[in-house]
Design a protein around this motif. Structure first.
Motif, PDB file in Angstrom:
ATOM      1  N   CYS A  15      -1.373   4.088   9.339  1.00 38.89           N
ATOM      2  CA  CYS A  15      -1.632   4.303   7.908  1.00 38.89           C
ATOM      3  C   CYS A  15      -2.288   5.660   7.680  1.00 38.89           C
ATOM      4  O   CYS A  15      -1.905   6.398   6.768  1.00 38.89           O
ATOM      5  CB  CYS A  15      -2.544   3.211   7.361  1.00 38.89           C
ATOM      6  N   MET A  20       0.246   6.216   4.424  1.00 38.87           N
ATOM      7  CA  MET A  20       0.985   5.098   3.831  1.00 38.87           C
ATOM      8  C   MET A  20       0.052   3.894   3.751  1.00 38.87           C
ATOM      9  O   MET A  20      -0.893   3.776   4.535  1.00 38.87           O
ATOM     10  CB  MET A  20       2.199   4.722   4.697  1.00 38.87           C
ATOM     11  N   SER A  21       0.363   2.998   2.837  1.00 38.70           N
ATOM     12  CA  SER A  21      -0.417   1.770   2.730  1.00 38.70           C
ATOM     13  C   SER A  21      -0.053   0.829   3.872  1.00 38.70           C
ATOM     14  O   SER A  21       0.987   0.974   4.522  1.00 38.70           O
ATOM     15  CB  SER A  21      -0.146   1.077   1.393  1.00 38.70           C
ATOM     16  N   ASN A  23       0.914  -2.217   3.612  1.00 40.58           N
ATOM     17  CA  ASN A  23       2.145  -2.934   3.266  1.00 40.58           C
ATOM     18  C   ASN A  23       3.381  -2.101   3.587  1.00 40.58           C
ATOM     19  O   ASN A  23       4.383  -2.634   4.072  1.00 40.58           O
ATOM     20  CB  ASN A  23       2.152  -3.337   1.788  1.00 40.58           C
ATOM     21  N   CYS A  24       3.349  -0.821   3.327  1.00 41.02           N
ATOM     22  CA  CYS A  24       4.490   0.057   3.634  1.00 41.02           C
ATOM     23  C   CYS A  24       4.707   0.155   5.142  1.00 41.02           C
ATOM     24  O   CYS A  24       5.845   0.131   5.604  1.00 41.02           O
ATOM     25  CB  CYS A  24       4.280   1.445   3.046  1.00 41.02           C
ATOM     26  N   ALA A  27       6.266  -2.957   6.338  1.00 44.51           N
ATOM     27  CA  ALA A  27       7.669  -3.012   5.905  1.00 44.51           C
ATOM     28  C   ALA A  27       8.574  -2.189   6.821  1.00 44.51           C
ATOM     29  O   ALA A  27       9.637  -2.670   7.221  1.00 44.51           O
ATOM     30  CB  ALA A  27       7.799  -2.532   4.457  1.00 44.51           C
ATOM     31  N   VAL A  28       8.163  -0.980   7.179  1.00 44.98           N
ATOM     32  CA  VAL A  28       9.013  -0.159   8.054  1.00 44.98           C
ATOM     33  C   VAL A  28       9.033  -0.698   9.483  1.00 44.98           C
ATOM     34  O   VAL A  28      10.021  -0.529  10.195  1.00 44.98           O
ATOM     35  CB  VAL A  28       8.643   1.348   8.022  1.00 44.98           C
ATOM     36  N   LYS A  57      12.649  11.018   9.377  1.00 41.47           N
ATOM     37  CA  LYS A  57      12.460  11.056   7.919  1.00 41.47           C
ATOM     38  C   LYS A  57      12.465  12.472   7.356  1.00 41.47           C
ATOM     39  O   LYS A  57      12.854  12.680   6.219  1.00 41.47           O
ATOM     40  CB  LYS A  57      11.156  10.352   7.532  1.00 41.47           C
TER      41      LYS A  57
END
Length: 61
Positions: A15, A20-21, A23-24, A27-28, A57
């Motif tokens: 994070c 990023m949070s 949750n993100c 998710a990834v 990315k």
């Protein structure tokens, strides 16, 4: 930047690195974009996987 971190990271480290949070990041990880594994309930993410994720990315790979 990455040299400040251990070779195997936890969610909080990822994070911080990726800005990023939680949750993100979860998710990834769950969709397979970022490689990692679970040790019990704790996610472990190789630093190299984060580097590869950033390269992919950013279009460098």
């Amino acid at each position: 930047m990455f040299e400040l971190y251990d070779d195997v990271l936890e969610i909080e480290d990822v994070c911080e690195i990726l800005k990023m949070s939680r949750n993100c990041v979860y998710a990834v990880l769950k969709c397979g974009e970022l490689k990692g594994y679970q040790q019990g309930r704790i996610w472990k993410i190789p630093k190299q996987a984060v580097i590869e994720f950033v390269k992919k990315k950013s279009g460098l790979k």
